[in-house]
Design a protein around this motif. Sequence first.
Motif, PDB file in Angstrom:
ATOM      1  N   GLY A   1      45.344  35.589 -19.427  1.00 51.10           N
ATOM      2  CA  GLY A   1      43.872  34.745 -19.635  1.00 51.10           C
ATOM      3  C   GLY A   1      43.661  34.451 -21.106  1.00 51.10           C
ATOM      4  O   GLY A   1      43.119  33.520 -21.452  1.00 51.10           O
ATOM      5  N   LEU A   2      43.615  35.545 -22.053  1.00 52.83           N
ATOM      6  CA  LEU A   2      43.396  35.429 -23.442  1.00 52.83           C
ATOM      7  C   LEU A   2      44.240  34.312 -23.776  1.00 52.83           C
ATOM      8  O   LEU A   2      43.681  33.651 -24.921  1.00 52.83           O
ATOM      9  CB  LEU A   2      43.603  36.764 -24.004  1.00 52.83           C
ATOM     10  N   LYS A   3      45.637  34.431 -23.746  1.00 49.58           N
ATOM     11  CA  LYS A   3      46.550  33.381 -24.230  1.00 49.58           C
ATOM     12  C   LYS A   3      45.939  31.842 -23.691  1.00 49.58           C
ATOM     13  O   LYS A   3      45.931  31.082 -24.638  1.00 49.58           O
ATOM     14  CB  LYS A   3      47.859  33.787 -23.791  1.00 49.58           C
ATOM     15  N   LEU A   4      45.711  31.686 -22.567  1.00 42.27           N
ATOM     16  CA  LEU A   4      45.293  30.616 -22.011  1.00 42.27           C
ATOM     17  C   LEU A   4      43.968  30.017 -22.688  1.00 42.27           C
ATOM     18  O   LEU A   4      43.799  28.921 -23.171  1.00 42.27           O
ATOM     19  CB  LEU A   4      45.235  30.448 -20.443  1.00 42.27           C
ATOM     20  N   LEU A   5      43.138  30.822 -22.827  1.00 47.44           N
ATOM     21  CA  LEU A   5      41.887  30.677 -23.696  1.00 47.44           C
ATOM     22  C   LEU A   5      42.201  30.256 -25.158  1.00 47.44           C
ATOM     23  O   LEU A   5      41.411  29.306 -25.515  1.00 47.44           O
ATOM     24  CB  LEU A   5      40.802  31.859 -23.534  1.00 47.44           C
ATOM     25  N   PHE A   6      42.761  30.900 -25.669  1.00 45.83           N
ATOM     26  CA  PHE A   6      43.190  30.604 -26.885  1.00 45.83           C
ATOM     27  C   PHE A   6      43.844  29.235 -27.027  1.00 45.83           C
ATOM     28  O   PHE A   6      43.394  28.252 -27.972  1.00 45.83           O
ATOM     29  CB  PHE A   6      44.280  31.626 -27.568  1.00 45.83           C
ATOM     30  N   TYR A   7      44.770  28.663 -26.155  1.00 41.68           N
ATOM     31  CA  TYR A   7      45.169  27.462 -26.446  1.00 41.68           C
ATOM     32  C   TYR A   7      44.371  26.549 -26.087  1.00 41.68           C
ATOM     33  O   TYR A   7      44.487  25.377 -26.598  1.00 41.68           O
ATOM     34  CB  TYR A   7      46.363  27.456 -25.032  1.00 41.68           C
ATOM     35  N   ILE A   8      43.455  26.659 -25.088  1.00 41.65           N
ATOM     36  CA  ILE A   8      42.256  25.946 -24.912  1.00 41.65           C
ATOM     37  C   ILE A   8      41.465  25.384 -25.967  1.00 41.65           C
ATOM     38  O   ILE A   8      40.984  24.527 -26.391  1.00 41.65           O
ATOM     39  CB  ILE A   8      41.289  26.183 -23.435  1.00 41.65           C
ATOM     40  N   LEU A   9      41.008  26.837 -26.544  1.00 40.11           N
ATOM     41  CA  LEU A   9      40.218  26.548 -28.037  1.00 40.11           C
ATOM     42  C   LEU A   9      40.834  25.832 -29.036  1.00 40.11           C
ATOM     43  O   LEU A   9      40.324  25.029 -30.022  1.00 40.11           O
ATOM     44  CB  LEU A   9      39.837  28.009 -28.371  1.00 40.11           C
ATOM     45  N   LEU A  10      42.358  26.125 -28.913  1.00 40.79           N
ATOM     46  CA  LEU A  10      43.075  25.344 -29.978  1.00 40.79           C
ATOM     47  C   LEU A  10      43.203  24.054 -29.908  1.00 40.79           C
ATOM     48  O   LEU A  10      42.746  23.112 -30.903  1.00 40.79           O
ATOM     49  CB  LEU A  10      44.533  26.049 -30.040  1.00 40.79           C
ATOM     50  N   VAL A  11      42.991  23.371 -28.564  1.00 38.96           N
ATOM     51  CA  VAL A  11      42.995  21.867 -28.296  1.00 38.96           C
ATOM     52  C   VAL A  11      41.590  21.291 -28.771  1.00 38.96           C
ATOM     53  O   VAL A  11      41.505  20.335 -29.388  1.00 38.96           O
ATOM     54  CB  VAL A  11      43.433  21.676 -26.763  1.00 38.96           C
ATOM     55  N   LEU A  12      40.543  22.148 -28.387  1.00 42.61           N
ATOM     56  CA  LEU A  12      39.285  21.724 -28.721  1.00 42.61           C
ATOM     57  C   LEU A  12      38.891  21.652 -29.955  1.00 42.61           C
ATOM     58  O   LEU A  12      38.254  20.871 -30.531  1.00 42.61           O
ATOM     59  CB  LEU A  12      37.985  22.601 -27.817  1.00 42.61           C
ATOM     60  N   ALA A  13      39.550  22.630 -31.056  1.00 44.86           N
ATOM     61  CA  ALA A  13      39.121  22.751 -32.204  1.00 44.86           C
ATOM     62  C   ALA A  13      40.062  21.410 -33.027  1.00 44.86           C
ATOM     63  O   ALA A  13      39.549  20.875 -33.696  1.00 44.86           O
ATOM     64  CB  ALA A  13      39.753  24.168 -33.063  1.00 44.86           C
ATOM     65  N   TYR A  14      41.150  21.210 -32.501  1.00 39.84           N
ATOM     66  CA  TYR A  14      41.882  20.012 -32.727  1.00 39.84           C
ATOM     67  C   TYR A  14      41.169  18.630 -32.573  1.00 39.84           C
ATOM     68  O   TYR A  14      41.195  17.754 -33.489  1.00 39.84           O
ATOM     69  CB  TYR A  14      43.248  19.990 -32.453  1.00 39.84           C
ATOM     70  N   VAL A  15      40.734  18.543 -31.425  1.00 40.56           N
ATOM     71  CA  VAL A  15      39.954  17.315 -31.165  1.00 40.56           C
ATOM     72  C   VAL A  15      38.865  17.049 -32.004  1.00 40.56           C
ATOM     73  O   VAL A  15      38.576  16.004 -32.523  1.00 40.56           O
ATOM     74  CB  VAL A  15      39.430  17.652 -29.552  1.00 40.56           C
ATOM     75  N   PHE A  16      38.046  18.231 -32.582  1.00 39.25           N
ATOM     76  CA  PHE A  16      37.084  17.947 -33.585  1.00 39.25           C
ATOM     77  C   PHE A  16      37.538  17.733 -34.902  1.00 39.25           C
ATOM     78  O   PHE A  16      36.715  16.934 -35.577  1.00 39.25           O
ATOM     79  CB  PHE A  16      36.297  19.302 -33.343  1.00 39.25           C
ATOM     80  N   VAL A  17      38.605  18.163 -35.160  1.00 38.21           N
ATOM     81  CA  VAL A  17      39.165  18.091 -36.458  1.00 38.21           C
ATOM     82  C   VAL A  17      39.819  16.706 -36.626  1.00 38.21           C
ATOM     83  O   VAL A  17      39.665  16.154 -37.729  1.00 38.21           O
ATOM     84  CB  VAL A  17      39.912  19.343 -36.947  1.00 38.21           C
ATOM     85  N   SER A  18      40.613  16.371 -35.770  1.00 33.37           N
ATOM     86  CA  SER A  18      41.568  15.195 -35.780  1.00 33.37           C
ATOM     87  C   SER A  18      41.512  14.503 -34.554  1.00 33.37           C
ATOM     88  O   SER A  18      42.431  14.526 -33.596  1.00 33.37           O
ATOM     89  CB  SER A  18      42.802  15.789 -36.412  1.00 33.37           C
ATOM     90  N   PRO A  19      40.371  13.768 -34.109  1.00 34.44           N
ATOM     91  CA  PRO A  19      40.308  13.085 -32.846  1.00 34.44           C
ATOM     92  C   PRO A  19      41.375  12.024 -32.752  1.00 34.44           C
ATOM     93  O   PRO A  19      41.869  11.767 -31.665  1.00 34.44           O
ATOM     94  CB  PRO A  19      38.805  12.647 -33.086  1.00 34.44           C
ATOM     95  N   GLU A  20      41.815  11.463 -33.872  1.00 37.48           N
ATOM     96  CA  GLU A  20      42.610  10.089 -33.699  1.00 37.48           C
ATOM     97  C   GLU A  20      44.193  10.478 -33.002  1.00 37.48           C
ATOM     98  O   GLU A  20      44.658   9.783 -32.505  1.00 37.48           O
ATOM     99  CB  GLU A  20      42.902   9.380 -35.224  1.00 37.48           C
ATOM    100  N   THR A  21      44.316  11.802 -33.404  1.00 36.82           N
ATOM    101  CA  THR A  21      45.795  12.403 -32.863  1.00 36.82           C
ATOM    102  C   THR A  21      45.417  13.480 -31.828  1.00 36.82           C
ATOM    103  O   THR A  21      46.584  14.157 -31.676  1.00 36.82           O
ATOM    104  CB  THR A  21      46.693  12.884 -33.973  1.00 36.82           C
ATOM    105  N   ALA A  22      44.244  13.566 -31.218  1.00 37.46           N
ATOM    106  CA  ALA A  22      44.157  14.491 -30.335  1.00 37.46           C
ATOM    107  C   ALA A  22      44.936  14.543 -29.075  1.00 37.46           C
ATOM    108  O   ALA A  22      45.393  15.448 -28.518  1.00 37.46           O
ATOM    109  CB  ALA A  22      42.564  14.635 -29.935  1.00 37.46           C
ATOM    110  N   VAL A  23      45.059  13.026 -28.380  1.00 42.50           N
ATOM    111  CA  VAL A  23      45.877  13.173 -27.217  1.00 42.50           C
ATOM    112  C   VAL A  23      47.337  13.505 -27.446  1.00 42.50           C
ATOM    113  O   VAL A  23      48.170  14.376 -26.546  1.00 42.50           O
ATOM    114  CB  VAL A  23      45.880  11.684 -26.796  1.00 42.50           C
TER     115      VAL A  23
END
Length: 128
Positions: free
Chosen positions: A77-99
């Motif tokens: 669960g912690l590993k999956l939560l970390f990956y979700i947070l990683l995606v969210l952080a990346y979306v905020f930092v670099s939305p143009e290449t988020a997908v």
Amino acid sequence: MDYTLKKVLTGLVVLTAVLFAAGTLLFNTVLREFAFGFFPYLTGILLIVNAGFFTYFYRSLKQSPNQFIRGFMVSTGLKLLFYILLVLAYVFVSPETAVPFAVTLFVMYLAFTIYDSLIMLSLLKKKK
């Protein structure tokens, strides 16, 4: 370090190298317009997270079944939560290449999960 754990971690490094080489090749040729600069770091992050997970998993095999199941579920669960947070952080930092980032992370997550599952099943069979 135990031989089995060393073998599993070596396989993880090989899998990471293969995914890195394939991703680099694809992002430099066919998928050039989807390339993002964080890709090398992403492979390193996934290697570190999965190596930690495997080390914890391997050591938890020596615990009682209840402790093992609880520890396994929490760490997964912690590993999956970390990956979700990683995606969210990346979306905020670099939305143009988020997908492309999210798709790449998903593909790599699937590859690592398949490897995780195969290794964990073989280790659990050896424990019995």
